[in-house]
Design a protein around this motif. Sequence first.
Motif, short mmCIF file in Angstrom:
data_model
loop_
_atom_site.label_atom_id
_atom_site.label_comp_id
_atom_site.label_asym_id
_atom_site.label_seq_id
_atom_site.Cartn_x
_atom_site.Cartn_y
_atom_site.Cartn_z
N CYS A 1 -79.37 10.17 26.66
CA CYS A 1 -77.98 10.25 26.21
C CYS A 1 -77.31 11.52 26.73
O CYS A 1 -77.93 12.59 26.76
CB CYS A 1 -77.95 10.26 24.68
SG CYS A 1 -76.30 10.20 23.93
N ILE B 1 -82.06 14.58 26.50
CA ILE B 1 -80.61 14.45 26.39
C ILE B 1 -79.99 15.38 27.42
O ILE B 1 -80.67 16.26 27.97
CB ILE B 1 -80.08 14.76 24.98
CG1 ILE B 1 -80.28 16.25 24.66
CG2 ILE B 1 -80.75 13.89 23.94
CD1 ILE B 1 -79.45 16.73 23.49
N THR C 1 -73.03 7.51 33.72
CA THR C 1 -73.98 7.19 32.66
C THR C 1 -74.38 5.71 32.73
O THR C 1 -75.55 5.38 32.55
CB THR C 1 -73.38 7.53 31.28
OG1 THR C 1 -72.06 6.98 31.17
CG2 THR C 1 -73.31 9.03 31.06
N ALA D 1 -80.39 6.91 20.26
CA ALA D 1 -80.34 6.86 21.73
C ALA D 1 -81.73 6.91 22.33
O ALA D 1 -82.06 6.14 23.26
CB ALA D 1 -79.48 8.00 22.26
N THR E 1 -77.90 5.52 31.04
CA THR E 1 -77.86 6.58 30.02
C THR E 1 -76.72 6.30 29.04
O THR E 1 -75.63 5.92 29.46
CB THR E 1 -77.64 7.95 30.69
OG1 THR E 1 -78.70 8.20 31.61
CG2 THR E 1 -77.59 9.06 29.66
N LEU E 2 -76.98 6.51 27.77
CA LEU E 2 -75.93 6.32 26.77
C LEU E 2 -74.99 7.52 26.75
O LEU E 2 -75.37 8.63 27.13
CB LEU E 2 -76.53 6.11 25.38
CG LEU E 2 -77.45 4.89 25.23
CD1 LEU E 2 -77.95 4.78 23.78
CD2 LEU E 2 -76.74 3.61 25.65
N LEU F 1 -72.49 9.73 24.22
CA LEU F 1 -72.08 10.07 22.86
C LEU F 1 -70.87 11.00 22.96
O LEU F 1 -70.95 12.07 23.57
CB LEU F 1 -73.23 10.76 22.11
CG LEU F 1 -73.07 10.98 20.60
CD1 LEU F 1 -74.44 11.30 19.98
CD2 LEU F 1 -72.10 12.08 20.23
#
Length: 463
Positions: free
Chosen positions: A229, A167, A256, A158, A261-262, A264
């Motif tokens: 992320c 993060i 996101t 990421a 933004t990723l 998870l």
Amino acid sequence: MAGAPEQAAGVIGGIARTRIDALRAREAKMYAHARPQSRKAMAEGVSGYLAGVPMHWMRDWPMPFAFVVEKASGATITDIDGHRLDDFCLGDTGSMFSHSPAPVARAIRRQARRGLTYMLPSTDALVLGDLLARRFGLPSWQIATTATDANRFALRVARAVTGRPKILVFNGCYHGSVDETMVNLRHGRPVNRPGLAGEFRDLTETTRIVEFNDLDALDAALGEGDVACVITEPVLTNSCMVLPQPGFHDGLRDLTRKHGTLLLIDETHTISTAPGGYTRAFGLEPDLFVLGKPVAGGVPASVWGMSADVAERWTAYEQTKEPGYSGMGTTLSANPLQFAAMRATLEEVMTEKAYAHMDKLAERLELGLRAAIERHGLPWHVARVGARVEFICAPGPLRNGAEAELAHAPELEAAIHVGLVNRGCLIAPFHNMMLISPATKKKQVDRLVEAFDEIVRELTSHV
């Protein structure tokens, strides 16, 4: 809800502390008396191990000492003193699909004759990639040994593909021992979690943290533009369970994407929901996906997957980065024993039929616990995500990690835990989690409910 003021007044979860202490002392004495062999082996620690145990958390069980296991099969566990317990802990999710499922045991025996590790793919590996893609919905996968490792590696990806340093986690989260996730909110400010051993860094420099279910706070935090992320469980677990409020996951995905933004999703605990996890059951759309613990039927293994877009971006990044060790991967990851056990688990153990059985009995357990709580007039509640059930010694539902922390009642929970063990039922040691496996029987659920009711009746008999 239950919290510090009530506990300070000598009452925990609606129960007088004196009642809790008396029950725990009585149950601890019964436990120790019934287990002379385990007491001899474990009470003073085992020679050769630091602090007398192979892993430090073996000292953290609420019993006076951990019992020594003779064998485990299906949904039962037997100690060296001959006590056979209904197992609702199931290795704290590691054996969620029962102890040594027959297809996994056969796969292990078969692979043991062919070699256990050789850093090259096996014939099972040729099948496993497509199995993972079909089951969990993402096209590109890698194998690791623990969910902690898988989360670490996915976060590296990421950061690499976004070029961003930070993060974001939710207060009260659980993602194994990933360093960046070891952050709490205290009075609205991020701080390192207490108790971290040897931590010399300020983890808040690399991590943003907001409360679960708070989309406004999430929007503001992502608006800084430096978060690579968001890593989250679909449901907060490993504390007091916090369910997502309506619209939270849709809002999380929208925000996101809005901020580049990723996302998870860590399904290591919420795989209890359905064969494809909470993600497939509720139509979530993560960029990265992690699953550990039970995916190989008890053999240490984990998987992490990525969307086609992330895979394409990662491939482009790899073509431009300077050569050298990526910081991802361990020698024993992606070994043939993992391939064999995961293939057997996905093809023959994690079936729709198994989940239907688990869900039905989990609902029975949920209703039975709730009825006992109501019958004894306690301000507690029960939460469930699929086959995962938890009783919480405070009113609910809980909205976020801060409320979950206040709801946690270690002394009360420990007393109940030892009482359940003495009545033949084992639940998770660090919280009140109970799992239903494909091997769990209705009579085992009913015994657990009966034992819980008996303990609660003793706790409240003089209230």
